[in-house]
Design an enzyme around this catalytic site. Sequence first.
Site, PDB file in Angstrom:
ATOM      1  N   ILE A 483       2.352  11.180  33.358  1.00 43.36           N
ATOM      2  CA  ILE A 483       2.232  12.628  33.793  1.00 43.36           C
ATOM      3  C   ILE A 483       1.312  12.882  34.809  1.00 43.36           C
ATOM      4  CG2 ILE A 483       3.249  13.083  31.396  1.00 43.36           C
ATOM      5  CD1 ILE A 483       0.177  14.023  30.574  1.00 43.36           C
ATOM      6  N   THR A 485      -1.230  10.428  35.289  1.00 41.29           N
ATOM      7  CA  THR A 485      -2.473   9.985  34.754  1.00 41.29           C
ATOM      8  C   THR A 485      -2.524   8.474  35.306  1.00 41.29           C
ATOM      9  OG1 THR A 485      -1.359   9.303  32.940  1.00 41.29           O
ATOM     10  CG2 THR A 485      -2.898  11.122  32.771  1.00 41.29           C
ATOM     11  N   LYS A 678     -10.723   4.243  24.627  1.00 43.91           N
ATOM     12  CA  LYS A 678     -10.861   5.395  24.137  1.00 43.91           C
ATOM     13  C   LYS A 678      -9.678   6.273  24.409  1.00 43.91           C
ATOM     14  CE  LYS A 678     -15.328   5.472  21.892  1.00 43.91           C
ATOM     15  NZ  LYS A 678     -16.639   6.493  21.807  1.00 43.91           N
ATOM     16  N   GLY A 681      -7.999  12.020  28.686  1.00 44.32           N
ATOM     17  CA  GLY A 681      -7.372  13.012  29.278  1.00 44.32           C
ATOM     18  C   GLY A 681      -7.741  14.541  29.000  1.00 44.32           C
ATOM     19  N   GLU A 682      -8.554  14.572  28.163  1.00 44.76           N
ATOM     20  CA  GLU A 682      -8.683  16.086  27.666  1.00 44.76           C
ATOM     21  C   GLU A 682     -10.344  16.343  27.748  1.00 44.76           C
ATOM     22  OE1 GLU A 682      -4.896  16.670  24.924  1.00 44.76           O
ATOM     23  OE2 GLU A 682      -6.015  14.831  25.331  1.00 44.76           O
TER      24      GLU A 682
END
Length: 748
Positions: A483, A485, A678, A681-682
Amino acid sequence: MTTPTTPASPTTTATATGVSAVTGAVGSARTRVEGRDKVTGAARYAGEIPFAELAHGWLVLSTVARGRIRSVEDSPVLAMPGVLTVLHHGNAPRVETDYMGMVGRPNPVLGIFQHDRVPFSGWPVALVVAETSEQAREAAEALVVRYDEEPHDVAFFAGHSGAYTPESNPMVRAETEKGDLTAQLDASAVVVDEEYTTPEEHHNPMEPHAATARWDGGRLDVLDSNQGSTWVASELAQLFSLDPASVRVRSEHVGGGFGSKGLSPHQVAAVMATTVLHRPVRVVLTRRQMFSLVGYRSPTAQRIRLGADTDGRLRAFDHQALSLTSTVHEFIESSAVLGRVLYDADAHRTLHRLVRLDVPTPAWMRAPGEAPGSFALESALDELAEKCGMDPIALRARNEPETGPVSGLPFSSRNVLACFEEGARRFGWADRDPRPGLRREGRWLLGTGTAAATYPSGAGPSTAAVTAEPDGTFTVRINAADIGTGARTAMTSVAADALRVAPDRIRVRIADSDLGPAMFAGGSMGTRSWAWAVTIAADELRERLALGGSIPPEGITARSNTAEAIGALAKKERHSFGAQFAEVAVDVTTGEVRVRRLLGIYAAGRIVNPLTARGQFIGGLTWGLSMALHEEAVRDRESGGHVGADLAGYHFAAHADVPLIEADWVEDPDPDDPVGIKGIGEIGVVGVAAAIANAVWHATGVRHRELPIRPDRVLRAADEARRRAAGEARSAAAGGARSAAAGGARSA
């Protein structure tokens, strides 16, 4: 923007077969494998792929916020040029919405055209299908739908009489509590008790939502823009009561998602139309339609109470968060979860409450819960530091927990203080005078602020297949979703290291539900989940190839399924962490806030690709800036719809608003992950708005507990602060005069 760190040089080792094995792809900066296709236009998105006899659908949305459809006057529209059909509740195929999907029960909005009820403004009431998109749009705008309107309520505010505590929600535990909160607050030497609000916010990916559906040899074939083909295929199969094997969903290129690209009404509408017309049908949402159909971030009203000793040790922690949900589906914006990870106290409570309103259902939006929650919590921590006379970083260090504050579980790793240490060094934090309102350049007041960040690090079961081809290359098949990334590039590096070959020998196929089930791109879990599956399959294949023998024409394939491995993980608190730093300038004449510097330092596992990872972090920091200063969707109480549901009325950070942004990380590999990953993205957006708000306080001496920090609010707050100071001065002067008079009277 910082210059990417120099990529690690791949190392070559000898193998038993005498073939060189290349390692070190993971951790090296690599450009996207599909980058050339994207910049030359060769990469085609869901709304661009041609089909013979393609028809175009255009959704018609309700113009009332609550009521019933009295009539859909479709006869004049059916007579218009090119119109093929008009689907509505009176003639549309039936669908099933009573099932349990991958992420719980589906939002009833997916059951479009099933009844005459209208629960919010923007509810789909019809689909017009025509030979061209222009004909479909013209006909849709001409369609007359009549309603029996009912009273509605769309007003969200703290203290709403309809607020309730969710009893059981699969997304989040609504309430946690330990200790005697009242007693610990009473025993605290320093108390912060404040309310913070955030507005409704919307994710608007560059590529609008689009889907093309067709029947191909008895199978439903959907080309879509989504965050997980497995997810969408499974939901469509259940909605339309189909054998899962008869549904195929492909989503090769996606122009952004941010949580909004799961299953939405446009995909369901496309499937309905192709079923009725027996030809391919494409439905693309307009920007305005996206404001009501694909989710958004709920507004929040949050109350935080912190009680501490004089040395800053927390005795009481209370975070209560109120958000809205629709009348048809329950969604919690889990803003209070942050404190369950970051801070402990003798008494600790977190609580989520909801208000049901006549509005669309909110949904996941980048860093759901943590983004608005961190604004409130990290602002409150800054206020506590001020009251305690402590440095904000020292206060956080004073309250660093050894185990999960609520769960009691050990952390897989927790390097938040290392992030603060490195960030403070690079930002020049030690040179900061903590007193507010002192630094000035002409009409600009200058200030700096900081905040902590965290986001869960999870993994979802996934399958993968890796094939050794006769020509010496390797094909990786995994139903990942890229998307934006860089998933293809990341899986190329992961597979290359696992197979111990050069990345140019790897070919990656993704985004096709026929490739087998895999985790969707969401919750910062995509790369970790897919890399785990690819690594297991590649390891097995490498071992089989080490046994020798020729490769047959069909190749040699190894497959994996991580469900058992992930299910066997020991229970731990698994999170990425970070520290955000901001410097702002505030114009005292106009109230304008300019962010001059942003720095984010993260402990987010092993970084697969520094080039794309830095882009993810900087994107998150930019979004946090936008959240702090610009983003605010306004709903008209009379109509129930949005004011300015477009990218002219909904403001967000433009190039001129974005300053020097730096992002970097500290070493933090996850010991329980085969690659050490880990998730990133956020976490880039978490805490940024708080760091900026704290910097605005440092610049002006005035706290802003309401987002966004608009110029009018800055001026109003400054004016209120001046009036308050003047009033206090008058009171002090009057008190002094009374004391003098009383003293004179006593002397007399």
